[in-house]
Design a protein around this motif. Sequence first.
Motif, PDB file in Angstrom:
ATOM      1  N   MET A  91     -16.854  -4.557  47.034  1.00  0.00           N
ATOM      2  CA  MET A  91     -17.351  -5.067  45.749  1.00  0.00           C
ATOM      3  C   MET A  91     -17.851  -6.475  46.048  1.00  0.00           C
ATOM      4  N   ASN A 109     -22.593 -14.414  39.351  1.00  0.00           N
ATOM      5  CA  ASN A 109     -21.635 -14.746  38.275  1.00  0.00           C
ATOM      6  C   ASN A 109     -20.928 -16.068  38.546  1.00  0.00           C
ATOM      7  N   ARG A 135     -12.041 -11.486  48.055  1.00  0.00           N
ATOM      8  CA  ARG A 135     -12.813 -12.214  49.048  1.00  0.00           C
ATOM      9  C   ARG A 135     -12.703 -11.432  50.361  1.00  0.00           C
ATOM     10  N   HIS A 143      -9.084 -14.938  34.522  1.00  0.00           N
ATOM     11  CA  HIS A 143      -8.013 -13.991  34.879  1.00  0.00           C
ATOM     12  C   HIS A 143      -6.630 -14.387  34.380  1.00  0.00           C
ATOM     13  N   ASP A 160      -9.348  -7.529  36.781  1.00  0.00           N
ATOM     14  CA  ASP A 160     -10.045  -6.273  37.085  1.00  0.00           C
ATOM     15  C   ASP A 160      -9.517  -5.615  38.357  1.00  0.00           C
ATOM     16  N   ASP A 161      -8.913  -6.401  39.255  1.00  0.00           N
ATOM     17  CA  ASP A 161      -8.217  -5.805  40.402  1.00  0.00           C
ATOM     18  C   ASP A 161      -7.031  -4.984  39.891  1.00  0.00           C
ATOM     19  N   ASP A 194     -13.954  -4.065  39.842  1.00  0.00           N
ATOM     20  CA  ASP A 194     -13.141  -3.494  40.927  1.00  0.00           C
ATOM     21  C   ASP A 194     -12.778  -2.041  40.674  1.00  0.00           C
ATOM     22  N   ASN A 252      -9.307 -14.828  42.902  1.00  0.00           N
ATOM     23  CA  ASN A 252      -9.180 -15.131  41.457  1.00  0.00           C
ATOM     24  C   ASN A 252      -7.976 -16.053  41.247  1.00  0.00           C
ATOM     25  N   GLU A 274     -22.512 -13.956  43.805  1.00  0.00           N
ATOM     26  CA  GLU A 274     -21.378 -13.240  43.193  1.00  0.00           C
ATOM     27  C   GLU A 274     -20.098 -13.830  43.786  1.00  0.00           C
ATOM     28  N   ALA A 275     -19.000 -13.825  43.041  1.00  0.00           N
ATOM     29  CA  ALA A 275     -17.768 -14.547  43.402  1.00  0.00           C
ATOM     30  C   ALA A 275     -17.187 -14.154  44.765  1.00  0.00           C
ATOM     31  N   ASN A 276     -17.074 -12.858  45.064  1.00  0.00           N
ATOM     32  CA  ASN A 276     -16.436 -12.461  46.333  1.00  0.00           C
ATOM     33  C   ASN A 276     -17.249 -12.950  47.528  1.00  0.00           C
ATOM     34  N   VAL A 330     -11.996  -5.450  47.266  1.00  0.00           N
ATOM     35  CA  VAL A 330     -12.425  -5.900  45.927  1.00  0.00           C
ATOM     36  C   VAL A 330     -12.056  -7.371  45.703  1.00  0.00           C
TER      37      VAL A 330
END
Length: 311
Positions: free
Chosen positions: A148, A157, A124, A83, A13-14, A238, A38, A163-165, A122
């Motif tokens: 993001m 998620n 870490r 990814h 998505d980046d 992103d 990712n 959320e991942a970031n 978008v």
Amino acid sequence: TKKVLLFGDIGIDDTVALIYAHLNNEIDIVGVVADYGNVSREDAIDNIHYLFETFDFPKEIPIIWGAEVPLTAEQPTYYPEIHGIHGLGPIVPNDHELVIENFFQIVEIIKKYKDELIIVNVGRLTSLATMFILYKDLMKTVKEFYIMGGAFWVPGNVTAVAEANFHADPVAVKIVLSYAHNVTIIPLNATQKAIVTPEMVDYIDYYGKTKILKPLMDYYYNFYKERDSAIQGGPVHDALTLLAPIHPEIFTYKSYPVKISQQLEGITRGQSIADIRPYIQVNKKQKKHRIAFDMNYERFFHNFISVMIGE
Ligand code: BDR
Ligand code: CA
């Protein structure tokens, strides 16, 4: 046009976000910082090179070597199942001479664009936090920040709450939210609704401006479909974040004090908490950040499609 310095952990998505930015004449990407997330930082750099070659991005856009590990000094977790092994789904980017700019190129970009510069993160937040640690005052000259990350009263998620970031480096998030001004957080509340379906991908690829969208989004969507057969496509977290600086009307915003759980070992790691208690709101001393709690899918859809088909 908006001058955007993008920090990303160049996964699928980046990559969609970079393609969107390249095709959108309202956005001028003035640099890309490649971070672990990712994928490894090396894969993130390879992916940016691949993208720049595939879409003939302007050669003068600096590709900057970002963070390799979080401030927490942990071994990063990558997500090949989402990814792809290298971050481009099934695509394996070919080798290239590693023409990368060192991290301090970010300083040159900030000095060059000053209060015109918009930083969009978008990935870490490790690299962005490092800039505040090293250049707290210089960062005050940046116009605004779009991040993001986070999930407010909706499931995370990467864990039930995170959320991942924000989960990957909660220390970095705390630093950025403590020192940055004009911050807009685009959390899963909004981005999980930015669903791009296979039909949309076929329609966009038909116009031939995006070429590699189908293999990327097929891989990405397949992961989500396996987990939840009801989902209709892949969430382009992103790319949606890049719409925020140019189309604020797509989003619904509220500003609150925001805290991120620093419990690295606990179940709340990386949880993003907005303090909505009324008497806190009236306290002017409380640092608040703007949060996009929702977005209008119709408006997102029309903008995304028209940009991606090159209208
Ligand atoms: C965020 O984490 C990454 O996996 C995606 O690229 C996006 O930036 C979503 O939680
Ligand atoms: Ca990302």
